[in-house]
Design an enzyme around this catalytic site. Structure first.
Site, PDB file in Angstrom:
ATOM      1  N   ASN A   7       0.865  -1.174   0.000  1.00 56.10           N
ATOM      2  CA  ASN A   7       0.000   0.000   0.000  1.00 56.10           C
ATOM      3  C   ASN A   7       0.903   1.226   0.000  1.00 56.10           C
ATOM      4  O   ASN A   7       1.493   1.582   1.015  1.00 56.10           O
ATOM      5  CB  ASN A   7      -0.871  -0.040   1.253  1.00 56.10           C
ATOM      6  CG  ASN A   7      -1.820   1.136   1.359  1.00 56.10           C
ATOM      7  OD1 ASN A   7      -1.806   2.043   0.506  1.00 56.10           O
ATOM      8  ND2 ASN A   7      -2.625   1.159   2.390  1.00 56.10           N
ATOM      9  N   ARG A  90      -2.661  -2.142  -3.286  1.00 58.59           N
ATOM     10  CA  ARG A  90      -3.859  -1.344  -3.018  1.00 58.59           C
ATOM     11  C   ARG A  90      -3.828  -0.125  -3.944  1.00 58.59           C
ATOM     12  O   ARG A  90      -2.840   0.608  -3.968  1.00 58.59           O
ATOM     13  CB  ARG A  90      -3.860  -0.873  -1.572  1.00 58.59           C
ATOM     14  CG  ARG A  90      -5.061  -0.034  -1.286  1.00 58.59           C
ATOM     15  CD  ARG A  90      -5.069   0.491   0.106  1.00 58.59           C
ATOM     16  NE  ARG A  90      -6.303   1.219   0.312  1.00 58.59           N
ATOM     17  CZ  ARG A  90      -6.476   2.123   1.251  1.00 58.59           C
ATOM     18  NH1 ARG A  90      -5.503   2.398   2.090  1.00 58.59           N
ATOM     19  NH2 ARG A  90      -7.623   2.741   1.374  1.00 58.59           N
ATOM     20  N   HIS A 179     -12.976   3.015   0.464  1.00 59.02           N
ATOM     21  CA  HIS A 179     -12.966   1.996   1.535  1.00 59.02           C
ATOM     22  C   HIS A 179     -13.649   0.702   1.087  1.00 59.02           C
ATOM     23  O   HIS A 179     -14.111  -0.076   1.930  1.00 59.02           O
ATOM     24  CB  HIS A 179     -13.725   2.474   2.802  1.00 59.02           C
ATOM     25  CG  HIS A 179     -13.039   3.555   3.576  1.00 59.02           C
ATOM     26  ND1 HIS A 179     -13.725   4.510   4.272  1.00 59.02           N
ATOM     27  CD2 HIS A 179     -11.735   3.824   3.786  1.00 59.02           C
ATOM     28  CE1 HIS A 179     -12.882   5.325   4.866  1.00 59.02           C
ATOM     29  NE2 HIS A 179     -11.657   4.934   4.581  1.00 59.02           N
ATOM     30  N   ARG A 240     -11.822  15.922   7.851  1.00 63.73           N
ATOM     31  CA  ARG A 240     -12.688  16.256   6.706  1.00 63.73           C
ATOM     32  C   ARG A 240     -14.100  16.578   7.187  1.00 63.73           C
ATOM     33  O   ARG A 240     -14.609  15.910   8.086  1.00 63.73           O
ATOM     34  CB  ARG A 240     -12.764  15.082   5.727  1.00 63.73           C
ATOM     35  CG  ARG A 240     -11.446  14.746   5.079  1.00 63.73           C
ATOM     36  CD  ARG A 240     -11.641  13.658   4.017  1.00 63.73           C
ATOM     37  NE  ARG A 240     -10.377  13.027   3.715  1.00 63.73           N
ATOM     38  CZ  ARG A 240     -10.173  11.708   3.712  1.00 63.73           C
ATOM     39  NH1 ARG A 240     -11.166  10.876   3.960  1.00 63.73           N
ATOM     40  NH2 ARG A 240      -8.989  11.221   3.430  1.00 63.73           N
ATOM     41  N   GLU A 383      -8.060  -5.278   5.426  1.00 66.15           N
ATOM     42  CA  GLU A 383      -7.986  -4.981   3.997  1.00 66.15           C
ATOM     43  C   GLU A 383      -6.844  -5.751   3.340  1.00 66.15           C
ATOM     44  O   GLU A 383      -6.953  -6.176   2.192  1.00 66.15           O
ATOM     45  CB  GLU A 383      -7.794  -3.472   3.797  1.00 66.15           C
ATOM     46  CG  GLU A 383      -9.045  -2.684   4.152  1.00 66.15           C
ATOM     47  CD  GLU A 383      -8.793  -1.207   4.384  1.00 66.15           C
ATOM     48  OE1 GLU A 383      -8.315  -0.862   5.482  1.00 66.15           O
ATOM     49  OE2 GLU A 383      -9.070  -0.403   3.487  1.00 66.15           O
TER      50      GLU A 383
END
Ligand code: ADP
Length: 398
Positions: A7, A90, A179, A240, A383
């Site tokens: 990743n 990823r 996600h 955010r 993940e």
């Protein structure tokens, strides 16, 4: 079969070597400060740390060190690089091109480049990481696993914005969601745990970490998710803002004399629970500040919980009910108070949290009462395992 999961960020790289015979992680590592002074690799094997501090000018240097660390005599876990059967990468954005993971070839690389406009911060380092691995392991198959892929099953009524249609045609402006690998993993896992085919289930998954999103999963397919064209839409996050009235953007541009790029930074990096509380983007700090009587920290967490609750309600409506709610990621897995606060008041949907069952963190468990018609679970996300499984399936079929 052993699979390396990579990743790649702009100056960092996370990796795991996974043994597919037992679905277990043999080694996990993080390379930080790539291309910056003070480059460092930290690898963990059975909880034991191995640290290499050495200049790394490029991602290729970093991957080279990762491979060396994995075969290192005392701290490594394999004898030779040849034991790595494949690499799973990823990749954040696959646009509308990929609804599934894919074997990387020249055409895929071209498509990834085309998606840079949709994910200008994330796709370039992902591409760099793939190129670095290809240079060092030219004969090892590589697979791209996209964060957006799982949500490609959303119907058009869920992914279209009510903007002029030409903007979708010209620029691909629509909702993509992120996600996806996590939502897919926890939804498949919870179906296994309850022992029902996923095709018969309606599930709301809540990935609550620094970045946060909810998804509505029906018949094993994502039918809606809270992130949109970018990861800014939806839930309140660490820094955010999530959903706001879009008219606020030109308003603050004028009122605060900011450029469009500055407003973008403000919404992505200075908002969320950080902006509201003025304390931190880390939920542990927010919880700590609340204990010390900080009202704005309390407000930030209240706004965060309320938004998640609203999405659970919306997705229950979208699917005509829900059988399961899943909490995952940093906050979802670890904060009993947040899980309780989000579910409070959802009794009308048949959601009842058992406070005692909910009093733990970081494990796979049922947290609803026996008479709760909607079962609520905590499922730690994985993940990397999902990426490794996809990679294995694609490589096995070659
Ligand atoms: P990301 O991958 O988006 O960076 P994570 O899934 O790692 O996010 O989640 C990070 C968030 O989880 C942090 O804000 C952190 O405060 C929160 N978190 C981790 N452990 C706990 C805990 N015990 N209690 C509350 N929040 C926690």
């Amino acid at each position: 079969m052993k699979i390396l999961v990579v990743n790649c960020g702009s100056s960092s790289l996370k990796y795991q070597l996974i043994d597919m015979a037992k679905d277990n992680s043999l080694a996990q590592g993080l390379v930080e400060r790539i291309g910056i002074e003070g480059s460092i690799l930290t690898q963990k094997v059975n909880g034991e740390k191995y640290i290499v501090e050495q200049p790394m000018e490029s991602h290729q240097d970093a991957i080279k060190l990762v491979l060396e660390a994995l075969v290192e005599e005392t701290h490594g876990v394999i004898k030779s690089m040849d034991e790595i059967s494949a690499v799973g990468h990823r990749v954040v954005h696959g646009g509308e091109n990929y609804a599934e993971s894919v074997l990387i070839d020249d055409e895929v690389m071209k498509a990834l480049e085309e998606c840079v406009k949709l994910a200008p911060l994330h796709n370039p380092p992902n591409i760099t990481g793939i190129n670095a691995c290809k240079a060092l392991m030219p004969n090892t198959p590589m697979v791209a696993v996209f964060d957006t892929a799982f949500h490609q099953s959303m119907p058009d009524k869920a992914y279209m914005y009510a903007l002029p249609y030409e903007l979708y045609e010209k620029h691909g402006i629509r909702r993509y969601g992120m996600h996806g690998t996590s939502h897919r993993y926890v939804s498949q896992r919870v179906a296994e745990v309850v022992g029902k085919p996923i095709e018969e289930l309606k599930i709301v998954t809540c990935h609550l970490g620094n970045g946060a999103s909810c998804a509505a999963i029906q018949n094993g397919k994502s039918v809606d998710t809270s992130m949109g064209f970018t990861p800014l839409e939806g839930l309140v996050m660490g820094t955010r803002c999530g959903d706001i009235d879009p008219a606020i953007v030109p308003f603050i541009q004028k009122a605060e004399n900011l450029t469009a790029a500055e407003v973008d930074t403000l919404m992505n990096k200075k908002s969320g629970v950080f902006g509201l509380s003025g304390v931190s983007s880390d939920f542990r700090d927010i919880e700590g500040a609340i204990e010390n009587g900080n009202d704005r920290a309390r407000l930030a967490l209240d706004v965060f919980h309320y938004r998640v609750k609203k999405y659970i309600g919306a997705y229950t409506a979208a699917m005509g009910g829900t059988d399961l709610i899943v909490f995952t990621a940093g906050l979802g897995e670890n904060s009993k108070d947040s899980r309780e606060a989000v579910c409070e008041g959802l009794e009308y949907l048949g959601v009842k949290i058992d406070k005692e069952k909910n009093n733990f963190r970081g494990e796979e468990r049922l947290i609803s009462t026996d008479d709760s018609t909607v079962k609520v679970f905590v499922i730690p996300t994985n993940e990397e395992l999902m990426i490794a499984k996809d990679t294995k399936a694609i490589v096995d079929a070659l």
